[in-house]
Design a protein around this motif. Structure first.
Motif, PDB file in Angstrom:
ATOM      1  N   GLY A 209       4.714 101.913 -15.039  1.00  0.00           N
ATOM      2  CA  GLY A 209       6.067 102.380 -14.733  1.00  0.00           C
ATOM      3  C   GLY A 209       6.968 102.238 -15.945  1.00  0.00           C
ATOM      4  N   THR A 210       8.252 102.067 -15.693  1.00  0.00           N
ATOM      5  CA  THR A 210       9.224 102.024 -16.783  1.00  0.00           C
ATOM      6  C   THR A 210       9.989 100.709 -16.872  1.00  0.00           C
ATOM      7  OG1 THR A 210      10.889 103.079 -15.370  1.00  0.00           O
ATOM      8  CG2 THR A 210       9.542 104.531 -16.779  1.00  0.00           C
ATOM      9  N   SER A 211       9.650  99.723 -16.053  1.00  0.00           N
ATOM     10  CA  SER A 211      10.339  98.429 -16.108  1.00  0.00           C
ATOM     11  C   SER A 211       9.927  97.669 -17.366  1.00  0.00           C
ATOM     12  CB  SER A 211      10.005  97.581 -14.879  1.00  0.00           C
ATOM     13  OG  SER A 211      10.526  98.164 -13.713  1.00  0.00           O
ATOM     14  N   VAL A 212      10.923  97.061 -18.001  1.00  0.00           N
ATOM     15  CA  VAL A 212      10.666  96.246 -19.189  1.00  0.00           C
ATOM     16  C   VAL A 212      11.731  95.159 -19.273  1.00  0.00           C
ATOM     17  CG1 VAL A 212      11.968  97.728 -20.784  1.00  0.00           C
ATOM     18  CG2 VAL A 212      10.145  96.286 -21.660  1.00  0.00           C
ATOM     19  N   PHE A 213      11.312  93.976 -19.724  1.00  0.00           N
ATOM     20  CA  PHE A 213      12.203  92.839 -19.882  1.00  0.00           C
ATOM     21  C   PHE A 213      11.783  92.105 -21.143  1.00  0.00           C
ATOM     22  CE2 PHE A 213      12.741  88.304 -19.496  1.00  0.00           C
ATOM     23  CZ  PHE A 213      14.099  88.209 -19.232  1.00  0.00           C
ATOM     24  N   SER A 214      12.759  91.684 -21.955  1.00  0.00           N
ATOM     25  CA  SER A 214      12.410  90.895 -23.138  1.00  0.00           C
ATOM     26  C   SER A 214      13.540  89.954 -23.529  1.00  0.00           C
ATOM     27  CB  SER A 214      12.054  91.804 -24.323  1.00  0.00           C
ATOM     28  OG  SER A 214      13.190  92.507 -24.770  1.00  0.00           O
ATOM     29  N   SER A 215      13.140  88.858 -24.134  1.00  0.00           N
ATOM     30  CA  SER A 215      14.071  87.865 -24.659  1.00  0.00           C
ATOM     31  C   SER A 215      13.411  87.208 -25.861  1.00  0.00           C
ATOM     32  CB  SER A 215      14.393  86.811 -23.597  1.00  0.00           C
ATOM     33  OG  SER A 215      15.181  85.767 -24.163  1.00  0.00           O
TER      34      SER A 215
ATOM     35  N   VAL B 101      19.147  88.006 -23.314  1.00  0.00           N
ATOM     36  CA  VAL B 101      18.162  89.032 -22.978  1.00  0.00           C
ATOM     37  C   VAL B 101      18.366  90.234 -23.876  1.00  0.00           C
ATOM     38  CG1 VAL B 101      17.388  90.599 -21.162  1.00  0.00           C
ATOM     39  CG2 VAL B 101      17.985  88.250 -20.596  1.00  0.00           C
ATOM     40  N   LYS B 102      17.271  90.745 -24.434  1.00  0.00           N
ATOM     41  CA  LYS B 102      17.338  91.957 -25.253  1.00  0.00           C
ATOM     42  C   LYS B 102      17.200  93.195 -24.378  1.00  0.00           C
ATOM     43  CE  LYS B 102      15.161  94.225 -29.223  1.00  0.00           C
ATOM     44  NZ  LYS B 102      14.897  95.498 -28.586  1.00  0.00           N
ATOM     45  N   ASP B 103      16.118  93.265 -23.587  1.00  0.00           N
ATOM     46  CA  ASP B 103      15.871  94.409 -22.699  1.00  0.00           C
ATOM     47  C   ASP B 103      15.840  93.927 -21.260  1.00  0.00           C
ATOM     48  OD1 ASP B 103      15.287  96.518 -24.688  1.00  0.00           O
ATOM     49  OD2 ASP B 103      13.560  95.241 -25.165  1.00  0.00           O
ATOM     50  N   TYR B 104      16.520  94.657 -20.387  1.00  0.00           N
ATOM     51  CA  TYR B 104      16.483  94.360 -18.951  1.00  0.00           C
ATOM     52  C   TYR B 104      16.563  95.701 -18.242  1.00  0.00           C
ATOM     53  CZ  TYR B 104      17.211  91.369 -14.833  1.00  0.00           C
ATOM     54  OH  TYR B 104      17.074  90.699 -13.643  1.00  0.00           O
TER      55      TYR B 104
ATOM     56  N   PRO C  79      29.822  88.623 -20.622  1.00  0.00           N
ATOM     57  CA  PRO C  79      28.861  88.801 -21.723  1.00  0.00           C
ATOM     58  C   PRO C  79      27.596  87.956 -21.591  1.00  0.00           C
ATOM     59  CG  PRO C  79      30.687  87.435 -22.431  1.00  0.00           C
ATOM     60  CD  PRO C  79      31.012  87.895 -21.037  1.00  0.00           C
ATOM     61  N   ASP C  80      27.535  87.076 -20.591  1.00  0.00           N
ATOM     62  CA  ASP C  80      26.366  86.221 -20.386  1.00  0.00           C
ATOM     63  C   ASP C  80      25.185  87.059 -19.904  1.00  0.00           C
ATOM     64  OD1 ASP C  80      24.532  84.236 -19.823  1.00  0.00           O
ATOM     65  OD2 ASP C  80      25.625  83.431 -18.105  1.00  0.00           O
ATOM     66  N   THR C  81      24.121  87.143 -20.707  1.00  0.00           N
ATOM     67  CA  THR C  81      22.923  87.900 -20.328  1.00  0.00           C
ATOM     68  C   THR C  81      21.778  86.977 -19.918  1.00  0.00           C
ATOM     69  OG1 THR C  81      22.108  87.984 -22.608  1.00  0.00           O
ATOM     70  CG2 THR C  81      23.512  89.835 -21.865  1.00  0.00           C
ATOM     71  N   SER C  82      22.036  85.682 -19.824  1.00  0.00           N
ATOM     72  CA  SER C  82      20.965  84.728 -19.534  1.00  0.00           C
ATOM     73  C   SER C  82      20.342  84.960 -18.163  1.00  0.00           C
ATOM     74  CB  SER C  82      21.487  83.293 -19.622  1.00  0.00           C
ATOM     75  OG  SER C  82      22.433  83.039 -18.603  1.00  0.00           O
TER      76      SER C  82
ATOM     77  N   LEU D 142      10.907  80.505 -27.458  1.00  0.00           N
ATOM     78  CA  LEU D 142       9.853  81.465 -27.153  1.00  0.00           C
ATOM     79  C   LEU D 142      10.384  82.889 -27.116  1.00  0.00           C
ATOM     80  CD1 LEU D 142       8.382  79.549 -24.089  1.00  0.00           C
ATOM     81  CD2 LEU D 142       7.534  79.478 -26.444  1.00  0.00           C
ATOM     82  N   SER D 143       9.505  83.825 -27.365  1.00  0.00           N
ATOM     83  CA  SER D 143       9.806  85.232 -27.110  1.00  0.00           C
ATOM     84  C   SER D 143       9.049  85.626 -25.849  1.00  0.00           C
ATOM     85  CB  SER D 143       9.411  86.117 -28.291  1.00  0.00           C
ATOM     86  OG  SER D 143       8.018  86.065 -28.492  1.00  0.00           O
ATOM     87  N   ILE D 144       9.683  86.445 -25.032  1.00  0.00           N
ATOM     88  CA  ILE D 144       9.115  86.873 -23.752  1.00  0.00           C
ATOM     89  C   ILE D 144       9.131  88.395 -23.704  1.00  0.00           C
ATOM     90  CG2 ILE D 144       9.400  86.827 -21.230  1.00  0.00           C
ATOM     91  CD1 ILE D 144       8.969  84.056 -22.233  1.00  0.00           C
ATOM     92  N   MET D 145       8.030  88.975 -23.222  1.00  0.00           N
ATOM     93  CA  MET D 145       7.978  90.420 -22.978  1.00  0.00           C
ATOM     94  C   MET D 145       7.259  90.626 -21.656  1.00  0.00           C
ATOM     95  SD  MET D 145       8.382  93.675 -23.633  1.00  0.00           S
ATOM     96  CE  MET D 145       8.779  93.923 -25.341  1.00  0.00           C
ATOM     97  N   LEU D 146       7.930  91.285 -20.739  1.00  0.00           N
ATOM     98  CA  LEU D 146       7.326  91.682 -19.471  1.00  0.00           C
ATOM     99  C   LEU D 146       7.424  93.194 -19.409  1.00  0.00           C
ATOM    100  CD1 LEU D 146       6.244  90.749 -16.615  1.00  0.00           C
ATOM    101  CD2 LEU D 146       8.549  91.203 -15.846  1.00  0.00           C
ATOM    102  N   LYS D 147       6.282  93.854 -19.281  1.00  0.00           N
ATOM    103  CA  LYS D 147       6.273  95.313 -19.295  1.00  0.00           C
ATOM    104  C   LYS D 147       5.328  95.825 -18.229  1.00  0.00           C
ATOM    105  CE  LYS D 147       6.065  99.225 -22.479  1.00  0.00           C
ATOM    106  NZ  LYS D 147       5.820 100.131 -21.423  1.00  0.00           N
ATOM    107  N   ASP D 148       5.828  96.784 -17.462  1.00  0.00           N
ATOM    108  CA  ASP D 148       5.012  97.453 -16.449  1.00  0.00           C
ATOM    109  C   ASP D 148       4.510  98.753 -17.061  1.00  0.00           C
ATOM    110  OD1 ASP D 148       3.853  98.685 -14.299  1.00  0.00           O
ATOM    111  OD2 ASP D 148       5.658  98.688 -13.044  1.00  0.00           O
ATOM    112  N   ASP D 149       3.260  98.759 -17.495  1.00  0.00           N
ATOM    113  CA  ASP D 149       2.689  99.949 -18.126  1.00  0.00           C
ATOM    114  C   ASP D 149       2.411 101.071 -17.132  1.00  0.00           C
ATOM    115  OD1 ASP D 149       2.793  98.912 -20.707  1.00  0.00           O
ATOM    116  OD2 ASP D 149       0.821  97.985 -20.539  1.00  0.00           O
TER     117      ASP D 149
END
Length: 158
Positions: free
Chosen positions: A101-107, A136-139, A57-60, A92-99
């Protein structure tokens, strides 16, 4: 009239990759790496060659990025880390998004681990920042393909 073959267009655009840290758009980055702390599954070996897996269950994960030494993003990240050290306000909140393409990451549960190593030389240098994301919320690791035709893009939601 004859039909013609449409080929798929795959285009990656680094300018379309956005790294946002608590509302601040990080500029001057050269590369960004995201690494999970531990695998999603571990294998448990059976005595007769029958194996099973156990979900972890570790998403870190860690997010590491290099910023050119002259960019003001270093000032902002230093101020965030300074405040965390003195007041404990580093969540902190983090959002990495490739506009492109479809890659997205958030925490929403991250912090800067330490100041980067600082090198001064006669050359152009980078500062490497590390942010640890406790969860991690989105990976989503996606691609950069675009629809083959205008009709594909219009009807892709059906």
């Amino acid at each position: 009239t004859g039909a013609y073959l449409m080929t798929q267009v795959n285009t990656y655009s680094p300018q379309d990759v956005n790294l946002i840290i608590s509302g601040f758009k990080v500029t001057g980055w050269d590369n960004i790496t995201i690494s999970k702390t531990s695998p999603s599954f571990t294998t448990v070996q059976g005595i007769r060659g029958k194996h099973t897996r156990v979900r972890n269950p570790d998403t870190s994960c860690s997010l590491v990025f290099n910023i050119v030494q002259t960019d003001r993003s270093n000032d902002t990240l230093s101020a965030i880390h300074d405040a965390d050290l003195s007041q404990g306000t580093g969540k902190l909140s983090i959002m990495l998004k490739d506009d492109s393409g479809t890659s997205v990451f958030s925490s929403y549960d991250a912090y800067i681990t330490t100041y980067p190593e600082v090198v001064f030389s006669g050359e152009f240098e980078y500062r490497q920042w590390t942010v640890f994301c406790q969860s991690v919320k989105d990976y989503r690791v996606g691609g950069n393909s675009k629809p083959k035709s205008i009709l594909d893009s219009l009807f892709s939601s059906f």
